[in-house]
Design a protein around this motif. Sequence first.
Motif, PDB file in Angstrom:
ATOM      1  N   ARG A 166      -2.519   4.257  -8.283  1.00 59.16           N
ATOM      2  CA  ARG A 166      -3.194   2.654  -8.376  1.00 59.16           C
ATOM      3  C   ARG A 166      -2.367   1.497  -8.553  1.00 59.16           C
ATOM      4  N   ALA A 221       0.701  -1.799  -0.316  1.00 60.85           N
ATOM      5  CA  ALA A 221      -0.306   0.199  -0.190  1.00 60.85           C
ATOM      6  C   ALA A 221       0.533   1.555  -0.265  1.00 60.85           C
ATOM      7  N   LYS A 222       1.958   1.489   0.622  1.00 58.74           N
ATOM      8  CA  LYS A 222       2.947   2.339   1.262  1.00 58.74           C
ATOM      9  C   LYS A 222       3.290   2.480  -0.383  1.00 58.74           C
ATOM     10  N   LEU A 223       4.103   1.588  -1.088  1.00 63.52           N
ATOM     11  CA  LEU A 223       4.347   2.248  -2.274  1.00 63.52           C
ATOM     12  C   LEU A 223       3.867   1.815  -3.815  1.00 63.52           C
ATOM     13  N   TRP A 280       0.104   2.869  -3.687  1.00 62.61           N
ATOM     14  CA  TRP A 280      -1.554   2.698  -3.454  1.00 62.61           C
ATOM     15  C   TRP A 280      -2.238   4.445  -4.284  1.00 62.61           C
ATOM     16  N   GLN A 281      -1.112   5.106  -4.449  1.00 62.86           N
ATOM     17  CA  GLN A 281      -1.261   6.171  -5.814  1.00 62.86           C
ATOM     18  C   GLN A 281      -0.444   6.597  -6.213  1.00 62.86           C
TER      19      GLN A 281
END
Lengths: 117, 380
Positions: free
Chosen positions: A42, A35-37, A39-40
């Motif tokens: 996506r 998620a840290k790397l 997510w955005q």
Amino acid sequence: MRNLYHDQSFADRILALTPDEAQMDLMLKNRFTVAKLGWQPRWFNPDLEKWLHRIKLPALVVWGDDDKIMPPANAALWRERLPDARLVMVDDCGHLPHVEHAILIAKHVREFVEGVA
Amino acid sequence: MQLVSFHLMPYRPLDLVEAAKHRSPWVVLPNRLYDPVKGAEEYERHIDALVYAEQLGFDAIGVNEHHQTAYGLMPAPNLIASALIQRTKTIKIAILGRALPLVSNPIYIAEEFAMLDVMSKGRIIAGFVRGIGSEYHSSGTNPYFSHERFHEAHDLIIRAWTDPGPFAFDGDHFSLRYVNLWPRPYQTPHPPVWIPSQGSSETIAWAADPKRKYPFLVTFSSADLVARYHNTYRDKARQYGYEVAPEQLGWACPIYVAETEARARAEAGPAVETLFNDFLRQSFEMLMPPGYTSIGSMKNFINMRRGLLGGGRATAEGLIASGTALIGSPRTVLDGIERMRERTGFGILVALLQFGILSDELTRRNMDLFAAEVMPCLRS
């Protein structure tokens, strides 16, 4: 989980597991880092496509023909954009070819490495 | 005890059968199921219900923020607060709360709260939340940085409200060369800050810190969990070296009062079931995206809450039995509140008097009866 695999028996086995404390920690740590790397933007950055042409090294693109996470149409794009790419489409395979078809993928990787070494 | 009449503004005309075909009423429910004409009626009626709370003697009206969901139609709660200011005179307006990490520049939240506080002549209570997990899907905000962004946005807002401007703020997530609020808040030093939460231990420790001592509101939990979270806050405060005051502990709970047990259950049962089964329905991954809490809190949540959200349909009986909802005669509801007061010493009751598909008529009757039969006992 189910979208990762073509052969649902892989998903069944994983979903039937009750992780112990250490496995739970590991799973959560993996998920948190993803998620840290990722997510955005996506999970992938479409803007990076423009740089693919600069990767001059030989590349092996391996893709499952039933990949529900990143559809197989992407494989052709990678082969087209990378100047020196070989594409292996794996039959009856989802997003994780190295899990669903480990022996076959190992063979392709070995041949590729030996071929370019 | 401080009494807040709280509202979620659910979209009651929702086609529940159609909605059930989709993964969740959050994030992915197609918005073709929203009818703006019916939606306009809904806003009018929901706002009427909120305004009515002033007449009944509540201390505050509560609104909140959620995004891309039929569960609640207040993606911008400050807009509703602004409307409420115009239609009320003395009641406090609690925005419970704004989701700080979701915005690209929290100075706008500081400005909006300051505007509302001045417009209402100091009637604003500022709730700060991180937003529930689903909001990290609908906003694209990375949940891994949720706590960091929340803390930094909080610090920026408090400084913007209290430090003489202009000054510079330089953070990891938000940096502004000029912070210089016009208008400044009406209240001194700033509007009270409340922290609604699902009970993460990090949030409890942060809210209880002596530098803040922010009231902590537990939402939608069984009575045992509410007591546990309240007492976690109390223990944390003791570790910090002070005793918690009642006004630091809040409980947000669906409440329905009728003349008899049977009538209350018959009238509110279907509505409370739609709240938990139809409007609140979310997958675990949606509610708890990776990184949203610490690994320790995530494991606690997995162990404690899976039953509530993933364990089949909730029934009114089950929700009443677990103390998640207070539904019954005035005596029953009062007993439920008093039991919690004995267990935790809490001093803020955030009463959700409309929930799920509960009609305007039943909402009004519920509010009337609560004000007539329950409120006086809580005041004495």
